[in-house]
Design a protein around this motif. Structure first.
Motif, short mmCIF file in Angstrom:
data_model
loop_
_atom_site.label_atom_id
_atom_site.label_comp_id
_atom_site.label_asym_id
_atom_site.label_seq_id
_atom_site.Cartn_x
_atom_site.Cartn_y
_atom_site.Cartn_z
N ARG A 190 -2.04 -62.49 40.79
CA ARG A 190 -2.05 -61.05 40.63
C ARG A 190 -2.65 -60.74 39.26
N ASP A 191 -3.14 -59.53 39.06
CA ASP A 191 -3.79 -59.20 37.79
C ASP A 191 -2.90 -59.49 36.58
N GLU A 192 -1.62 -59.16 36.70
CA GLU A 192 -0.73 -59.33 35.55
C GLU A 192 -0.47 -60.80 35.22
N GLU A 193 -0.81 -61.71 36.13
CA GLU A 193 -0.63 -63.14 35.88
C GLU A 193 -1.84 -63.78 35.22
#
Length: 265
Positions: A190-193
């Protein structure tokens, strides 16, 4: 439970019924069983995106190879220290695998230069250098009408990196994939990862969606799901990608790969 846990293996059947296999992860075991059940003796052409263990560790359990019922040809790109022949020999020999008489007698290998296309009947297989440790590649299969499917299982798009070299690489990649009907692309994160995994060689689902929109792909198949991701999380990622495409005014179709998924192009 729905999307499955085998490592990468994708079967491509050409219009002339040529058999192309993309990667030899654990998924190749079920494919081999199906091929044995069908009784088809056509040559199996296995194209490796790279040599990391999750993409090759199913090879020794590929039933047609063990049963010696058909010719198997393995192609992989250049750039590694060990030759492809010695690499395959090591995979199929002790201590990695017990000695089986004749297991390599119907197995051929071919090293593959980046600039060269490989022809299998009416299908042409092209390579483009991915951003992933270990000389990984994006593969594109063309038929008589042009690009048909592209496969990028391990590829770090790194949209946060706006350096000149990376921007140029992404532009070349989008050109390589221009107008492909089906794009199977790495969506591990995911983007936040992403900030915690810079340089690991993988993309987020939204990065894959952005690339698919930029290159005008007809369908994006999210691939290489993180092993800790459950079915519900994968489905949320699909919905986020669909929303992104809709907001961009794109007709892109998005789904997540699951074991046994079959698509007609």
């Amino acid at each position: 439970m729905r999307y499955g846990g085998n490592t990468p293996c994708v079967e491509v059947r050409a219009a002339d019924d040529g058999l192309l296999i993309l990667d030899a992860g654990t998924g190749i075991r079920a494919l081999g069983a199906q091929l044995m059940s069908d009784g088809d003796a056509r040559t199996a052409h296995i194209f490796l995106s790279h040599r990391h263990s999750d993409h090759v560790l199913g090879l020794s359990h590929f039933a047609p190879l063990i049963s010696q019922t058909r010719e198997v040809l393995i192609c992989c790109g250049d750039g590694e220290t060990a030759s492809l022949q010695s690499f395959v020999d090591a995979l199929l020999s002790p201590p990695m695998f017990p000695y089986v008489d004749g297991i390599r007698s119907r197995l051929g290998v071919c090293d593959w230069q980046h600039s060269a296309a490989r022809q299998v009947g009416t299908s042409g297989v092209h390579r483009f250098a991915a951003q992933h440790p270990g000389e990984a590649a994006v593969l594109r299969i063309d038929d008589a009408q042009g690009p048909a499917v592209a496969y990028a299982p391990d590829n770090e798009l790194a949209y946060a990196d706006q350096s000149e070299a990376t921007v140029r690489w992404r532009a070349r990649l989008a050109a390589f994939l221009r107008g492909v009907p089906v794009l199977v692309h790495d969506a591990t994160y995911r983007d936040e990862e992403l900030p915690a995994h810079v340089g690991w060689g993988h993309s987020s689902s939204l990065e894959a969606t952005r690339l698919a929109i930029e290159c005008g792909a007809g369908m994006l198949v999210l691939f290489h799901h993180h092993p800790d991701r459950d079915d519900e999380a994968v489905e949320r990622m699909v919905e986020e990608s669909r929303a992104m495409a809709m907001q961009a005014g794109s007709a892109l179709r998005v789904l997540a790969a699951w074991e046994g998924l079959a698509l007609s192009v």
